[in-house]
Scaffold this active site. Structure first.
Site, mmCIF file in Angstrom:
data_model
loop_
_atom_site.group_PDB
_atom_site.id
_atom_site.type_symbol
_atom_site.label_atom_id
_atom_site.label_comp_id
_atom_site.label_asym_id
_atom_site.label_seq_id
_atom_site.Cartn_x
_atom_site.Cartn_y
_atom_site.Cartn_z
ATOM 1 N N LYS A 181 0.840 -1.181 0.046
ATOM 2 C CA LYS A 181 0.033 0.045 -0.078
ATOM 3 C C LYS A 181 0.875 1.368 0.108
ATOM 4 O O LYS A 181 1.963 1.087 0.105
ATOM 5 C CB LYS A 181 -0.971 -0.012 1.250
ATOM 6 C CG LYS A 181 -1.776 -1.199 1.476
ATOM 7 C CD LYS A 181 -3.043 -1.409 0.519
ATOM 8 C CE LYS A 181 -3.645 -2.461 0.904
ATOM 9 N NZ LYS A 181 -4.801 -2.969 0.175
HETATM 10 C C1 LIG Z 1 -5.660 -4.061 0.716
HETATM 11 C C2 LIG Z 1 -7.174 -3.819 0.761
HETATM 12 C C3 LIG Z 1 -8.092 -4.345 1.733
HETATM 13 C C4 LIG Z 1 -7.449 -4.720 3.323
HETATM 14 O O1 LIG Z 1 -6.340 -5.609 3.120
HETATM 15 P P1 LIG Z 1 -5.491 -6.165 4.324
HETATM 16 O O2 LIG Z 1 -4.616 -7.015 3.667
HETATM 17 O O3 LIG Z 1 -6.405 -6.867 5.263
HETATM 18 O O4 LIG Z 1 -4.769 -5.111 5.091
HETATM 19 C C5 LIG Z 1 -9.180 -4.062 1.818
HETATM 20 N N1 LIG Z 1 -9.786 -3.609 0.473
HETATM 21 C C6 LIG Z 1 -9.117 -3.318 -0.486
HETATM 22 C C7 LIG Z 1 -9.791 -2.773 -1.755
HETATM 23 C C8 LIG Z 1 -7.751 -3.557 -0.484
HETATM 24 O O5 LIG Z 1 -6.900 -3.302 -1.586
#
Ligand SMILES: *Cc1c(COP(=O)(O)O)cnc(C)c1O
Length: 377
Positions: A181
């Site tokens: 991210k």
């Molecule tokens: C990354 C992401 C999440 C949450 O991901 P985690 O791996 O649980 O932190 C939720 N929704 C979207 C659209 C994502 O890209």
């Protein structure tokens, strides 16, 4: 030469602050989480921020805090990471997909109203790839039908829509800090809200349902262990200080891809930024124009040439689990499917130089040209 699709940026300040937490001996429920939450709320401009162990955990808690339950329907996008739709299932509610806009890849506001029933209670808006959904018509419909709006902003930290930050439109919003991210804590997430009771409920739920008034031994409700640890929070605090720079670097790399790929737009579609949006560049995804080209074969060829790419994203309704549960089939959400079928996420991380972007772009274009030629034979 080998280019992964993503990798986190970890500077020496990050290493120092995590080491400091390790030396302190306070590894959970300590000052770093409090400081990270405070800095995050300040950065986003919300009253409250509640750190959790992942974006998925955060989404689960926002569903609970919104009072969603069995029998309720929640409108959302099929073009997302599976966690958004799964969070709706965790509370027993039903995700009802609405097809997407072919330019922004976000939920198409024109297709929302036809999906609203007496059971519809909320819209889980996903802001995909670093770009805000079209919030004005969404909020108008939510207001008309008295629906709650919750934002999955996991891919769009620091993006904005007509000057207002993503994550500040609904009852609550969730950000995620997985290593790919905009910023990372390893695993981790953040729930933001301006509603004191939503924040208090999320704090209790992340900590085994304990009451907020420091009566440690009372459990008022069924809770979870969704706490963020101190090492992760310390890492997050330092990454947050660098966030503007981290995103500026991604924006610069996106511009380099645009420069080197723009001459080849007869083969591929480049990311498009909707007017009024500030993009925060989670991933760099191109779309192959010729639907006859076998995208997965292109991915395999590129992998052999040292370039990792990925289908981004597959449509959730076509995962076997969802097909089995809801009898979805190909053709149910044609725009989402068409975008999924031709999408290709390119290597995108801090440290890529213009010469790397040039190499990657040239190999991607040459591979696409090769596949075009196969089709002509
Ligand atoms: C990354 C992401 C999440 C949450 O991901 P985690 O791996 O649980 O932190 C939720 N929704 C979207 C659209 C994502 O890209």
């Amino acid at each position: 030469m080998k280019y992964p699709i993503a990798k986190p940026y970890i500077g020496k300040e990050e290493k120092a602050v995590v080491a400091k937490v390790l030396r302190s001996g306070v590894l959970s429920i300590g000052p770093e989480v409090v400081a990270f939450e405070k800095a995050f709320a300040l950065k986003l401009g919300t009253k409250f921020a509640c750190a959790v162990s992942s974006g998925t955990a955060g989404l689960h808690l926002t569903m609970l805090a919104a009072g969603l339950k069995k029998g309720d329907e929640v409108l959302t996008s099929p073009f997302s990471f599976i966690a958004s739709a799964n969070a709706i299932l965790y509370v027993g509610a039903t995700p009802v997909f609405v097809d997407i806009n072919p330019v922004s890849f976000n939920i198409d506001p024109d297709k929302i109203e036809e999906k609203i029933t007496t059971k519809t209670k909320a819209i889980l808006v996903v802001h995909i790839f670093g770009q805000s959904a079209d919030m004005k018509p969404i909020l108008k419909l939510a207001n008309k039908y008295k629906l709650k709006v919750i934002e999955d902003a996991c891919e769009s930290l620091n993006a904005s829509y007509h000057g207002k930050k993503v994550g500040t439109f609904g009852e609550s919003a969730v950000f995620a800090f997985y290593p790919n991210k905009q910023m990372t804590t390893g695993e981790g997430g953040m729930i933001v809200t301006n509603d004191r009771s939503v924040d208090a409920l999320c704090r209790s739920l992340r900590n085994q349902g304990r009451s907020g008034n420091m009566q440690w031994l009372d459990h008022e409700r069924l809770g979870y262990n969704y706490r963020l640890d101190e090492m992760s929070a310390a890492l997050g605090r330092v990454q947050l200080q660098k966030l503007d720079w981290l995103i500026a670097e991604k924006r610069r790399i996106a511009a380099l891809y645009k420069k080197h790929l723009a001459p080849y737009q007869k083969f591929l579609l480049l990311p498009r930024i909707i007017s009024g949006n500030i993009h925060s560049w989670f991933v760099y995804v191109i779309n192959i124009k010729n639907p006859l080209i076998k995208r997965d074969a292109v991915i395999e060829d590129l992998e052999k040439l040292g370039i990792s790419t990925k289908a981004y994203l597959p449509s959730i309704h076509l995962f076997s689990f969802y097909k089995k549960l809801f009898k979805y089939k190909r053709g149910d959400f044609p725009v989402s499917e068409a975008v999924s079928d031709c999408s290709l996420a390119l290597p995108f991380y801090i440290g890529l130089k213009e010469k790397d972007i040039k190499i990657i772009s040239n190999i991607v274009v040459a591979t696409l040209e090769k596949h075009e030629k196969y089709l002509q034979k």
